[in-house]
Design an enzyme around this catalytic site. Structure first.
Site, PDB file in Angstrom:
ATOM      1  N   SER A 116       1.027  -1.006  -0.079  1.00 25.59           N
ATOM      2  CA  SER A 116      -0.039   0.066  -0.080  1.00 25.59           C
ATOM      3  C   SER A 116       0.878   1.164  -0.094  1.00 25.59           C
ATOM      4  O   SER A 116       0.455   2.268  -0.385  1.00 25.59           O
ATOM      5  CB  SER A 116      -0.910   0.028   1.189  1.00 25.59           C
ATOM      6  OG  SER A 116      -1.461  -0.978   1.300  1.00 25.59           O
ATOM      7  N   HIS A 137      -1.296  -2.460  -6.778  1.00 24.69           N
ATOM      8  CA  HIS A 137      -1.979  -2.234  -5.630  1.00 24.69           C
ATOM      9  C   HIS A 137      -3.496  -2.176  -5.812  1.00 24.69           C
ATOM     10  O   HIS A 137      -4.103  -1.360  -6.334  1.00 24.69           O
ATOM     11  CB  HIS A 137      -1.671  -0.755  -5.064  1.00 24.69           C
ATOM     12  CG  HIS A 137      -2.249  -0.375  -3.794  1.00 24.69           C
ATOM     13  ND1 HIS A 137      -2.799   0.777  -3.624  1.00 24.69           N
ATOM     14  CD2 HIS A 137      -2.347  -1.187  -2.604  1.00 24.69           C
ATOM     15  CE1 HIS A 137      -3.112   0.741  -2.358  1.00 24.69           C
ATOM     16  NE2 HIS A 137      -3.031  -0.454  -1.734  1.00 24.69           N
ATOM     17  N   GLU A 149      -3.661   0.324  -8.904  1.00 26.39           N
ATOM     18  CA  GLU A 149      -2.761   1.124  -9.151  1.00 26.39           C
ATOM     19  C   GLU A 149      -1.461   0.309  -9.557  1.00 26.39           C
ATOM     20  O   GLU A 149      -1.139  -0.612  -8.949  1.00 26.39           O
ATOM     21  CB  GLU A 149      -2.308   1.937  -7.917  1.00 26.39           C
ATOM     22  CG  GLU A 149      -3.320   3.078  -7.373  1.00 26.39           C
ATOM     23  CD  GLU A 149      -3.030   3.921  -6.185  1.00 26.39           C
ATOM     24  OE1 GLU A 149      -3.188   4.988  -5.965  1.00 26.39           O
ATOM     25  OE2 GLU A 149      -2.345   3.103  -5.233  1.00 26.39           O
ATOM     26  N   ASN A 187      -3.698   6.206  -1.267  1.00 24.54           N
ATOM     27  CA  ASN A 187      -3.190   6.086   0.125  1.00 24.54           C
ATOM     28  C   ASN A 187      -2.607   7.416   0.825  1.00 24.54           C
ATOM     29  O   ASN A 187      -2.658   7.598   1.564  1.00 24.54           O
ATOM     30  CB  ASN A 187      -2.523   4.948   0.322  1.00 24.54           C
ATOM     31  CG  ASN A 187      -3.032   3.751   0.720  1.00 24.54           C
ATOM     32  OD1 ASN A 187      -4.117   4.007   1.764  1.00 24.54           O
ATOM     33  ND2 ASN A 187      -2.799   2.664   0.593  1.00 24.54           N
TER      34      ASN A 187
END
Ligand code: NAD
Length: 286
Positions: A116, A137, A149, A187
């Protein structure tokens, strides 16, 4: 296509599920036999719910589940063309795993990490093939969340990024290219969603459930920050907060909160342990 999935927890199980439903053979591994068995049964339950809801045909579900193989030793992944690592968010652990994968994986295989927040470049640096290491991700819960991602490290081959985008599409996802910066896109933004909520809670004037109600009721978010932290796992969220804070050289905007630390220390990890900010009586032991 054969995909190896390392780690059968929240994310690994979800990734394995979308991969078998996407027609891939999946070799699923976990360091703990109990976690592997639990991941497998979560996949079976989730696939049968998808059948009940009419999202998947019963025969397609059965075929998909027959493509899922549990493996005890990581080296049994040696014929996988694509390996996705979903082990805990700890740089040295991921570096050790990537060095091990590098030792036996096919030279043409792509080694992807579902990290992450950790640097793809730093994980790739543990291998002799940083050009074939990429970030992939996924978001939680994997079967429901479209976004992936795809993150190029400093030395990732652009062709590897393209192939990873194609694999994400094959798994029914919508990939976006992101840079190898702390927290990537989502994130980095999400840090403030949880950390500001924790700071407001820490000031002691409102409760976590009031904050969630305001964010959902008036703000029209699907989940409040505390519900989301419980879903993600307080330990995972804390690890991501720490790593983004470190990666931004202790920029105070990203400082983790002591409430996270205390909850991790006391084992209140969210849904997976039956209690986080809220209680989950249906999942008392996780
Ligand atoms: P988790 O704790 O649910 O699962 C991790 C699994 O890895 C466990 O089953 C554990 O037994 C296993 N494991 C530990 N060491 C291992 C090893 N050496 N080899 C193989 N397996 C090992 O964690 P998670 O929430 O699935 O997170 C996994 C990764 O995905 C982390 O990098 C996390 O940051 C990332 N991620 C998590 C979320 C989320 O919402 N939880 C979302 C996106 C990405």
């Amino acid at each position: 296509m054969t995909i190896g999935v390392v780690g059968a927890g929240t994310m690994g199980a979800g990734i394995a599920q979308v991969a078998i439903l996407g027609g891939c053979r999946v070799l699923l591994h976990d360091a703990l036999d109990a976690a592997l068995a639990k991941g497998r049964s979560r996949i079976a339950q989730s696939v049968s719910r998808a059948v009940e809801r009419g999202h998947v045909q019963a025969d397609a579900a059965e075929e998909a589940l027959s493509r899922l193989e549990s493996i005890t030793h990581l080296t049994e992944m040696r014929d996988a063309e694509f390996i996705i690592e979903a082990a805990p968010e700890d740089l040295s652990l991921k570096q050790r795993l990537f060095a091990e994968l590098d030792g036996f994986a096919d030279p043409g295989a792509i080694l992807a990490t579902n990290t992450s927040s950790l640097s793809i470049t730093a994980i790739a640096g543990a291998t002799t093939r940083p050009d074939r290491v990429v970030g992939m991700h996924f978001f939680n819960p994997v079967p429901a969340m479209a976004l992936v991602e795809v993150v190029a490290g400093q030395r990732t081959d652009p062709g590897v990024v393209d192939e990873t985008m194609a694999v994400a599409r094959r798994l029914g996802k919508t990939p976006v290219r992101a840079k190898d910066t702390p927290g990537f896109i989502v994130n980095r933004i999400a840090r403030h969603f949880s950390l500001e909520a924790l700071r407001i809670l820490g000031e002691g004037r409102v409760t976590y459930d009031q904050i969630d109600r305001v964010v959902k009721g008036a703000g029209r978010f699907r989940m409040g920050p505390f519900e989301l932290m419980d879903l993600i796992g307080i330990d995972v969220n804390f690890a991501v907060s720490r790593s983004v804070y470190e990666a931004f050289f202790h920029d105070p905007r990203f400082r983790p909160h002591p409430i996270q630390q205390r909850m991790v220390e006391s084992g209140l990890l969210g849904r997976k342990t039956g209690r986080g900010f809220y209680e989950y009586p249906d999942n008392p032991k996780g």
